[in-house]
Design an enzyme around this catalytic site. Sequence first.
Site, PDB file in Angstrom:
ATOM      1  N   CYS A 242       0.854  -1.191   0.000  1.00  0.00           N
ATOM      2  CA  CYS A 242       0.000   0.000   0.000  1.00  0.00           C
ATOM      3  C   CYS A 242       0.890   1.242   0.000  1.00  0.00           C
ATOM      4  CB  CYS A 242      -0.932   0.003   1.199  1.00  0.00           C
ATOM      5  SG  CYS A 242      -2.021  -1.430   1.270  1.00  0.00           S
ATOM      6  N   ALA A 243       1.651   1.393  -1.059  1.00  0.00           N
ATOM      7  CA  ALA A 243       2.695   2.420  -1.108  1.00  0.00           C
ATOM      8  C   ALA A 243       2.152   3.746  -1.599  1.00  0.00           C
ATOM      9  CB  ALA A 243       3.828   1.958  -2.018  1.00  0.00           C
ATOM     10  N   ALA A 244       1.524   4.495  -0.720  1.00  0.00           N
ATOM     11  CA  ALA A 244       1.044   5.825  -1.084  1.00  0.00           C
ATOM     12  C   ALA A 244       1.047   6.681   0.180  1.00  0.00           C
ATOM     13  CB  ALA A 244      -0.369   5.739  -1.671  1.00  0.00           C
ATOM     14  N   PRO A 245       1.842   7.771   0.186  1.00  0.00           N
ATOM     15  CA  PRO A 245       2.544   8.372  -0.950  1.00  0.00           C
ATOM     16  C   PRO A 245       3.910   7.767  -1.273  1.00  0.00           C
ATOM     17  CG  PRO A 245       2.842   9.735   0.981  1.00  0.00           C
ATOM     18  CD  PRO A 245       1.928   8.621   1.395  1.00  0.00           C
ATOM     19  N   GLY A 247       6.592   7.086   1.212  1.00  0.00           N
ATOM     20  CA  GLY A 247       7.708   7.416   2.094  1.00  0.00           C
ATOM     21  C   GLY A 247       8.457   6.189   2.561  1.00  0.00           C
ATOM     22  N   LYS A 248       7.728   5.156   2.979  1.00  0.00           N
ATOM     23  CA  LYS A 248       8.376   3.923   3.430  1.00  0.00           C
ATOM     24  C   LYS A 248       9.053   3.216   2.254  1.00  0.00           C
ATOM     25  CE  LYS A 248       5.008   3.246   7.162  1.00  0.00           C
ATOM     26  NZ  LYS A 248       4.068   4.323   6.741  1.00  0.00           N
ATOM     27  N   GLU A 277       4.000 -16.856  -3.632  1.00  0.00           N
ATOM     28  CA  GLU A 277       5.359 -17.004  -3.090  1.00  0.00           C
ATOM     29  C   GLU A 277       6.392 -16.305  -3.959  1.00  0.00           C
ATOM     30  OE1 GLU A 277       5.982 -21.169  -2.334  1.00  0.00           O
ATOM     31  OE2 GLU A 277       4.428 -21.229  -0.786  1.00  0.00           O
ATOM     32  N   ASP A 285       1.223  -1.928   5.098  1.00  0.00           N
ATOM     33  CA  ASP A 285       0.821  -0.761   5.879  1.00  0.00           C
ATOM     34  C   ASP A 285      -0.532  -0.312   5.310  1.00  0.00           C
ATOM     35  OD1 ASP A 285       1.650   1.332   7.894  1.00  0.00           O
ATOM     36  OD2 ASP A 285       1.288   2.630   6.166  1.00  0.00           O
ATOM     37  N   CYS A 335      -1.198   3.311  11.594  1.00  0.00           N
ATOM     38  CA  CYS A 335      -1.033   4.546  12.360  1.00  0.00           C
ATOM     39  C   CYS A 335      -2.293   4.813  13.177  1.00  0.00           C
ATOM     40  CB  CYS A 335      -0.703   5.733  11.450  1.00  0.00           C
ATOM     41  SG  CYS A 335      -1.951   6.079  10.186  1.00  0.00           S
TER      42      CYS A 335
END
Length: 429
Positions: A242-245, A247-248, A277, A285, A335
Site C-alpha cells: 500500500c505504497a502511497a505516498p 515514504g516507506k 510465493e 501498511d 497509524c
Amino acid sequence: MAIFPKILLKPEVEAYLSSIYKNDELVAAIGPLEAEQKYESLLNNLSHPPAFTTVRVNTHLASVQHIRSLLCEELHKQYASLNVPVLQHPQLPDILLIPVIGPRKDLQKLTNEVIVGAQCGSAVLRGAHIYAPGIVSASKFMKAGDLVSVYSDIEGKCKRGAKEFLGTKVFIGNGISELSRSEIFNSNGPLKGMGIKMIESIYLSPSFDNLLPSYLFLQNLPSSVVSYVLNPQPGERILDMCAAPGGKTTHLATLMHDEFFKMMTHLLAEGPPFLPESFDRILLDPPCSGMGQRPNMAYSWSLKEVTSYQPLQRKLFTVAVQLLKPKGILVYSTCTVTLSENEEQVAWALETFPCLQLQSQEPHIGREGMMGAGLSPEQLKQLQRFDPSEAVLQGMDFNSLQSVKYEDLISLANKDCIGFFIAKFIKVQ
C-alpha cells in the site's frame, strides 16, 4: 497544563476508544485508576503535536553528519540564533530529531483574526505556513501585511468568508497576512500561494517549506522504524503493498541500495498481478482509521467508519501471505491505536495462518502490545506499539533542554510521537 482541549470525538467513538483502553484484561493488570489516567492522557495528547519533528536524511547525496550540519545552520536562521539541538537517533542512523517547544503561553492575541480549518491548523502546529485555500474566515478590514492571530475551527462550523466567528476556535499562533481579505474571498479564480506567513506559532516547530528538500524527508518516527524492522537486503524481492505516498518505499529502497521492487495495490478484488510465493519480504501498511495521527483536535469520523477497516486489512493480509515465500518476512503496521486493527489482527492472523509465527523486532523502541486481544505476554513483547500518552517536553524551553542527557532526550522522542503499531511475522513453511 494543556492549552488545547482534548481531542474532539463523536460520543460513540469516544465510548468505543474508552472500552479499548479500559478493557477487562488491561484493567485487571494495571488497575482502573491507571487505565483511566492513560486513557485521559491519550485524549489530551492526541490534540498536541509530537515532542520532536523527525526527518529522514537522503544518504545517497551526503553523509548524515554533513546534512545535520546544514540543517543546524538553517535552523539557526529560523530560530533567531537560538541554540536548537538536532539529534541523530542512535538506533535509526539516518533519522534526525528536532525538539518541538510548547505550548507557549506568552503569545499576545491580536485584533485581526483569521480562522482556518482543523486540518490546516494541525499543519501549522507542526511548523507549516498557511496557504490561501486553507483560510476560512478573516477580519473585515484585514490587509496584506497586517499582523493577525490565527485560530483553528475544530468543529468545522465557520462559514467561508465570514467576517467574524464566535463559535469554538483554538488559538494556534500569530502571522503576517500575505493577502487582503478581498483578495482571498473575492477572487474569481482558484486561490494559490501563501496566505499567512506564521511568525510565532503556539508550538515552536521548524518550518520545512523549501528547507533542504533534496536532503531531507519529513517522516514520523514510527514510520521510519518500520523499514528497519522489515530489514530489506540487496537483491531480495520486496513488495510494499500500500505504497502511497511512498515514504516507506523510498526508505526501503535506500536501505537496500535501490535494488528492490515495489507495487501499489488497491485493486486486489481482481486478483494480485504476481505468482504465489513471489516475495522475500512484504510490507503491509494498509488503510486504517488513523486515530494515532497528531496533532488532531477534532476527529470527525463515525464509529461505522472507524470500524470499517478490519475486513479490508484482513483481505490484504490474506493476499500478503499468499505472495510471501517460505521463510519470508511480513511486517504489518498501522497509524492507529485501536485493538481491532492491531493486536486483534495479529491474533486473527496467527489463528488463520498456521504457517505464520511472530518474530521479535529490531529495533524495538516502542512499548509492547496492548492487552485485550487474548495474546500471551510473550507475544505482546514481540509487538511494538507507540501510544501518544506522554507529553514529555511540555513546559520546557531550549535552555532547559541543554541540561537533559542525550539518551534521555532520545527516550522522550521514542515515547511522545504519533500513535502507531508494528507486528513482524515469518512464514515458516
